[in-house]
Design a protein around this motif. Structure first.
Motif, mmCIF file in Angstrom:
data_model
loop_
_atom_site.group_PDB
_atom_site.id
_atom_site.type_symbol
_atom_site.label_atom_id
_atom_site.label_comp_id
_atom_site.label_asym_id
_atom_site.label_seq_id
_atom_site.Cartn_x
_atom_site.Cartn_y
_atom_site.Cartn_z
ATOM 1 N N UNK A 1 0.853 -1.184 0.000
ATOM 2 C CA UNK A 1 0.000 0.000 0.000
ATOM 3 C C UNK A 1 0.887 1.232 0.000
ATOM 4 N N UNK A 2 0.318 2.398 -0.279
ATOM 5 C CA UNK A 2 1.082 3.634 -0.319
ATOM 6 C C UNK A 2 1.865 3.830 0.978
ATOM 7 N N UNK A 3 3.166 4.085 0.824
ATOM 8 C CA UNK A 3 4.020 4.332 1.978
ATOM 9 C C UNK A 3 4.685 3.092 2.546
ATOM 10 N N UNK A 4 4.243 1.911 2.131
ATOM 11 C CA UNK A 4 4.860 0.682 2.640
ATOM 12 C C UNK A 4 6.296 0.560 2.146
ATOM 13 N N UNK A 5 7.170 -0.005 2.971
ATOM 14 C CA UNK A 5 8.564 -0.224 2.609
ATOM 15 C C UNK A 5 8.861 -1.719 2.718
ATOM 16 N N UNK A 6 9.361 -2.281 1.643
ATOM 17 C CA UNK A 6 9.704 -3.705 1.612
ATOM 18 C C UNK A 6 11.224 -3.819 1.578
ATOM 19 N N UNK A 7 11.792 -4.447 2.597
ATOM 20 C CA UNK A 7 13.243 -4.595 2.680
ATOM 21 C C UNK A 7 13.685 -5.916 2.044
ATOM 22 N N UNK A 8 14.943 -5.972 1.667
ATOM 23 C CA UNK A 8 15.522 -7.220 1.178
ATOM 24 C C UNK A 8 15.032 -7.648 -0.189
ATOM 25 N N UNK A 9 14.703 -6.681 -1.062
ATOM 26 C CA UNK A 9 14.276 -7.013 -2.424
ATOM 27 C C UNK A 9 15.517 -7.196 -3.304
ATOM 28 N N UNK A 10 15.476 -8.190 -4.157
ATOM 29 C CA UNK A 10 16.618 -8.475 -5.030
ATOM 30 C C UNK A 10 16.227 -8.261 -6.477
ATOM 31 N N UNK A 11 17.052 -7.512 -7.195
ATOM 32 C CA UNK A 11 16.842 -7.259 -8.620
ATOM 33 C C UNK A 11 17.982 -7.917 -9.383
ATOM 34 N N UNK A 12 17.631 -8.821 -10.294
ATOM 35 C CA UNK A 12 18.611 -9.507 -11.138
ATOM 36 C C UNK A 12 18.502 -8.957 -12.550
ATOM 37 N N UNK A 13 19.603 -8.401 -13.057
ATOM 38 C CA UNK A 13 19.601 -7.711 -14.347
ATOM 39 C C UNK A 13 20.296 -8.562 -15.395
ATOM 40 N N UNK A 14 19.602 -9.616 -15.815
ATOM 41 C CA UNK A 14 20.127 -10.511 -16.830
ATOM 42 C C UNK A 14 21.522 -10.988 -16.396
ATOM 43 N N UNK A 15 22.498 -10.960 -17.312
ATOM 44 C CA UNK A 15 23.848 -11.429 -16.989
ATOM 45 C C UNK A 15 24.716 -10.338 -16.374
ATOM 46 N N UNK A 16 24.153 -9.114 -16.215
ATOM 47 C CA UNK A 16 24.951 -8.010 -15.693
ATOM 48 C C UNK A 16 25.251 -8.175 -14.204
ATOM 49 N N UNK A 17 24.356 -8.804 -13.484
ATOM 50 C CA UNK A 17 24.546 -8.965 -12.047
ATOM 51 C C UNK A 17 23.257 -8.676 -11.294
ATOM 52 N N UNK A 18 23.332 -8.628 -9.988
ATOM 53 C CA UNK A 18 22.164 -8.376 -9.166
ATOM 54 C C UNK A 18 22.540 -7.535 -7.967
ATOM 55 N N UNK A 19 21.539 -6.956 -7.337
ATOM 56 C CA UNK A 19 21.764 -6.200 -6.108
ATOM 57 C C UNK A 19 20.500 -6.272 -5.262
ATOM 58 N N UNK A 20 20.666 -5.994 -3.977
ATOM 59 C CA UNK A 20 19.554 -6.005 -3.033
ATOM 60 C C UNK A 20 19.294 -4.595 -2.546
ATOM 61 N N UNK A 21 18.026 -4.242 -2.461
ATOM 62 C CA UNK A 21 17.656 -2.898 -2.036
ATOM 63 C C UNK A 21 16.321 -2.952 -1.320
ATOM 64 N N UNK A 22 15.850 -1.800 -0.888
ATOM 65 C CA UNK A 22 14.493 -1.701 -0.368
ATOM 66 C C UNK A 22 13.630 -0.958 -1.366
ATOM 67 N N UNK A 23 12.328 -1.260 -1.363
ATOM 68 C CA UNK A 23 11.375 -0.608 -2.236
ATOM 69 C C UNK A 23 10.341 0.117 -1.387
ATOM 70 N N UNK A 24 10.110 1.374 -1.724
ATOM 71 C CA UNK A 24 9.060 2.156 -1.069
ATOM 72 C C UNK A 24 7.899 2.315 -2.043
ATOM 73 N N UNK A 25 6.703 1.889 -1.629
ATOM 74 C CA UNK A 25 5.523 1.988 -2.489
ATOM 75 C C UNK A 25 5.090 3.444 -2.569
ATOM 76 N N UNK A 26 5.006 3.957 -3.811
ATOM 77 C CA UNK A 26 4.637 5.358 -4.025
ATOM 78 C C UNK A 26 3.199 5.514 -4.521
ATOM 79 N N UNK A 27 2.710 4.549 -5.278
ATOM 80 C CA UNK A 27 1.307 4.620 -5.710
ATOM 81 C C UNK A 27 0.832 3.231 -6.120
ATOM 82 N N UNK A 28 -0.467 3.014 -6.011
ATOM 83 C CA UNK A 28 -1.085 1.754 -6.411
ATOM 84 C C UNK A 28 -2.242 2.072 -7.345
ATOM 85 N N UNK A 29 -2.264 1.422 -8.499
ATOM 86 C CA UNK A 29 -3.318 1.646 -9.491
ATOM 87 C C UNK A 29 -4.037 0.339 -9.757
#
Length: 248
Positions: free
Chosen positions: A176-204
């Motif tokens: 929901x708006x304002x929620x923060x999800x920690x420990x999210x992992x983004x894998x970018x094909x063969x380039x590599x991956x990183x872990x970050x947090x995501x803050x929800x800004x809007x829901x449609x």
């Protein structure tokens, strides 16, 4: 001329829009050459000539068109550094190059120089969203449950500032708006991956003709490391080049 004295002063070293990987720089320059885009070569605070990228070598070395005025061309040849600026499909490019040397291309005078070691690439919008095509290899996982387990989510688009995903509706995952999800992992094909947090800004909420409901969730990245920003920049650059190749 020092780029720092230029009215189009180059951004600071910590800008996330710098490209430093040689292959990515060559791809941008070759796109300029292929599309015959106009470039400007700046040799003073308010002095430039209109040029174009004639050819890009295997190591990224450049052949550039000369200007019509011989004295101005001589002035450019005398500079230790020249600022190249261009616009490619709405994206502003800036790169310090030089020194320039005399050369020929198809029997006509040209400038030659070594490959730039960095290129600044900035969308007109601060964080341009790149839609992800079918079959892309960008993956995002969110931690769900106790203990948390990584589960993949469907991605819609990606930018240097964040991403848009489809809420899978898992119990315990509140997007929901304002929620923060920690420990999210983004894998970018063969380039590599990183872990970050995501803050929800809007829901449609979207409802299809068949009555199916889905929730698009726009998220902003938490503070990214320099490595994560570089990986994102390279991934978005590659996605745009792939899109351009398919449409061309």
């Amino acid at each position: 001329m020092s780029a720092g004295d230029h009215p189009l002063r180059l951004p600071g070293e910590h800008s996330p829009f710098w490209i430093r990987y040689p292959l990515d720089i060559r791809q941008q320059l070759r796109a300029l050459a292929k599309q015959r885009e106009r470039v400007l070569l700046w040799h003073g605070p308010e002095a430039s000539i209109v040029s174009s990228v004639l050819a890009v070598g295997n190591q990224g070395d450049l052949l550039l068109d000369v200007g019509p005025d011989a004295r101005t061309n001589e002035r450019l040849l005398g500079q230790a550094e020249v600022l190249l600026t261009a616009n490619l499909d709405g994206v502003d490019l800036q790169a310090p190059i030089g020194p320039l040397q005399r050369a020929t291309h198809d029997g006509l005078p040209a400038f030659a120089c070594a490959a730039p070691v960095r290129l600044h690439r900035l969308q007109r919008r601060e964080f341009h969203r790149m839609s992800l095509p079918a079959g892309h290899k960008v993956r995002c996982t969110l931690p769900v449950g106790t203990p948390p387990q990584p589960v993949s989510v469907e991605l819609i688009d990606l930018s240097l500032g964040g991403l848009c995903l489809v809420d899978p509706g898992w119990p315990g995952l509140l997007l929901h708006n304002g929620a923060v999800v920690h420990g999210c992992t983004l894998t970018l094909d063969a380039l590599g991956e990183f872990t970050t947090e995501l803050e929800v800004r809007h829901v449609e909420t979207q409802t299809s003709r068949s009555g199916q409901v889905r929730h698009k969730v726009g998220c902003r990245f938490g503070r990214l490391t320099a490595r994560a920003e570089q990986l994102l920049q390279r991934c978005i650059t590659q996605l745009e080049l792939d899109r351009r190749a398919l449409s061309g």
